[in-house]
Write a protein that holds these residues in place. Structure first.
Motif, short mmCIF file in Angstrom:
data_model
loop_
_atom_site.label_atom_id
_atom_site.label_comp_id
_atom_site.label_asym_id
_atom_site.label_seq_id
_atom_site.Cartn_x
_atom_site.Cartn_y
_atom_site.Cartn_z
N ALA A 117 46.06 23.02 -31.24
CA ALA A 117 46.71 23.85 -32.26
C ALA A 117 45.81 24.02 -33.48
O ALA A 117 45.70 25.12 -34.04
CB ALA A 117 48.05 23.24 -32.66
N GLY A 118 45.14 22.94 -33.90
CA GLY A 118 44.22 23.05 -35.03
C GLY A 118 43.05 23.96 -34.75
O GLY A 118 42.62 24.73 -35.61
N SER A 119 42.51 23.90 -33.53
CA SER A 119 41.38 24.77 -33.16
C SER A 119 41.79 26.24 -33.20
O SER A 119 41.05 27.09 -33.73
CB SER A 119 40.88 24.39 -31.77
N LEU A 120 42.95 26.56 -32.63
CA LEU A 120 43.42 27.95 -32.64
C LEU A 120 43.71 28.41 -34.06
O LEU A 120 43.38 29.55 -34.44
CB LEU A 120 44.67 28.06 -31.78
N GLY A 121 44.35 27.55 -34.86
CA GLY A 121 44.66 27.93 -36.24
C GLY A 121 43.42 28.18 -37.06
O GLY A 121 43.35 29.14 -37.84
N LEU A 122 42.40 27.33 -36.91
CA LEU A 122 41.16 27.53 -37.65
C LEU A 122 40.48 28.84 -37.27
O LEU A 122 39.98 29.57 -38.13
CB LEU A 122 40.20 26.37 -37.38
N ARG A 123 40.47 29.15 -35.98
CA ARG A 123 39.85 30.40 -35.54
C ARG A 123 40.59 31.61 -36.11
O ARG A 123 39.97 32.58 -36.56
CB ARG A 123 39.87 30.44 -34.01
N ALA A 124 41.91 31.55 -36.12
CA ALA A 124 42.70 32.66 -36.65
C ALA A 124 42.49 32.80 -38.16
O ALA A 124 42.41 33.91 -38.68
CB ALA A 124 44.18 32.45 -36.33
#
Length: 439
Positions: free
Chosen positions: A309-316
């Motif tokens: 979830a953190g990886s996806l949020g950072l990319r977004a």
């Protein structure tokens, strides 16, 4: 004439008689009560100050010292009552030891303390390096003491030697991190005590500092996650008179903006034709992260889900999208990458009564209506039927992606209804799994 007649004829005498009667009946009780209240109010601060002093004195006595104090009192009493010289000698020895150890508390510990963490945000597995500076601002030397630095549930102890006037000393330390958390570092405590450990005087200095241990994240290749391919966002099914996504031509109606007249089509058909558009909306990236322990097989899956979830949020966030991250019962700050990771560092498993992934999706849909992309993150404890039901509750028009954290599993991609379901066994598999979704 009777005395009753004289009394009724003299009003002054009647008043004085009533006052005397009131005094005799206890009328002075009210002023006395007020005096007692004033005395109580005046004594309350003194009693509170005395209680604070008693607590301060009792606070320097360690449990072993209390045992020796009780033993000394018992030996003194027994020696005097029974007349046994041996008991009296033992009481003298214990009392002398207590008195000598108490002398070690005398002295100043007025250090100037400075706590400096080189980095207050680290990733799991990294070491947080810091420095503790102690200086003596006074005109006299400070005797040797111990400095205690609390770090979460543990603590570091530094033995500081005699510090002359104006002298300073720097102690370096490293804090290893093995799990995602928020560690309070400090406050620094200066401890003065005796060699036997009977008494200990603690002076707290400085203020605690929060050390954020961020979850592990992984970067994605390319300029975007790829779910939204146009600049402005996903197109909606609603038609609009003014937008950037052209849909069709229609006949002019009163009130239409003349700037949208398509003159070539109007000349060809003989009727005034205007452009009609599909509404678009800004890319709204919504992540629903389940924190229910029953949705995960173990804590490793939960940590893997948080990292995903953190990886996806950072990319977004790097793609300048509006990001909403929700867990059971609340929204997690995600306006910047730092705030997102700080919030994930403090994330704990929710209570079973807060609901599972299905309840989370229901709450998410009711609060976030115009989502472009919805990503549901859970563990292998969610069965396919429940995951299908959760994906089915996402609003129509939003793209749905489910990520299942299953430690040790082979990465896979399957279709559940209108949603893509990606299963990952470790964090490094996430970028390749998403590329399969976009293929």
């Amino acid at each position: 004439m009777t005395s009753a007649t004289l009394a009724s004829a003299d009003p002054t005498q009647n008043e004085s008689s009533r006052s005397a009667s009131a005094v005799r009946e206890g009328g002075v009780g009210a002023p006395a009560g007020e005096r007692r209240q004033r005395w109580a109010d005046a004594a309350a601060p003194a009693a509170a100050a005395a209680l604070r002093h008693v607590r301060a004195v009792a606070g320097v006595i360690r449990p072993i010292a209390w045992v020796l104090i009780v033993a000394a009192i018992a030996l003194w009493i027994a020696g005097s009552v029974l007349g046994w010289w041996e008991l009296t000698v033992a009481a003298v020895v214990i009392t002398s030891a207590l008195a000598l150890c108490a002398l070690f508390l005398i002295g100043r510990t007025a250090y100037d303390v400075s706590l400096d963490l080189n980095r207050t945000h680290v990733i799991v597995g990294e070491r947080a390096v810091g420095a503790l500076t102690l200086s003596n601002p006074g005109g006299r030397a400070i005797l040797p003491s111990r400095v205690v630095l609390p770090v979460g549930a543990g603590r570091g102890v530094f033995d500081v030697g005699r510090l002359a006037a104006g002298e300073s000393i720097e102690e370096l330390f490293a804090i290893p991190t093995s799990r995602r958390t928020v560690l309070p570092v400090g406050p620094v405590s200066v401890v003065r005590g005796d060699p036997l450990g009977l008494f200990e005087r603690v002076h707290r200095r400085d203020e605690p500092v929060d050390l954020y241990v961020h979850p592990r994240t992984v970067r994605f290749d390319g300029q975007s996650l790829g779910f939204v391919r146009d600049l402005e966002g996903l197109t909606a099914r609603d038609l609009s008179r003014d937008d950037v996504s052209f849909h069709a031509l229609r006949e002019y109606q009163p009130g239409d903006d003349l700037r949208h007249v398509h003159w070539r089509s109007s000349a060809r058909t003989g009727d005034v034709m205007v452009r009609q558009y599909e509404e678009t909306r800004r890319s709204h990236f919504v992540i629903g992260l389940s924190c229910n322990p029953s949705d995960y097989r173990d804590t490793d899956e939960f940590e893997l889900a948080i990292s995903a979830a953190g990886s996806l949020g950072l990319r977004a966030v790097r793609d300048s999208r509006r990001v909403d991250l929700r867990v059971q019962g609340r929204s997690v700050p995600a306006t910047t990458g730092k705030r997102l990771l700080d919030a994930l560092s403090a994330l704990e498993p929710s209570k079973p009564r807060d609901g599972d992934i299905l309840d989370l999706t229901t709450a998410l849909v009711s609060t976030v209506e115009l989502a472009s992309i919805v990503v549901l993150v859970c563990g292998s404890g969610v069965n396919p039927a429940k995951l299908r039901a959760a994906c089915g509750r996402v609003p129509f028009g939003a793209r749905v992606l489910a990520i299942v954290a299953h430690t040790g599993a082979t990465p896979s991609l399957r279709r559940v209804g209108e949603a893509d379901v990606v299963t990952i066994g470790e964090l490094e598999q996430l970028p390749a799994a998403l590329r399969k979704v976009l293929a």
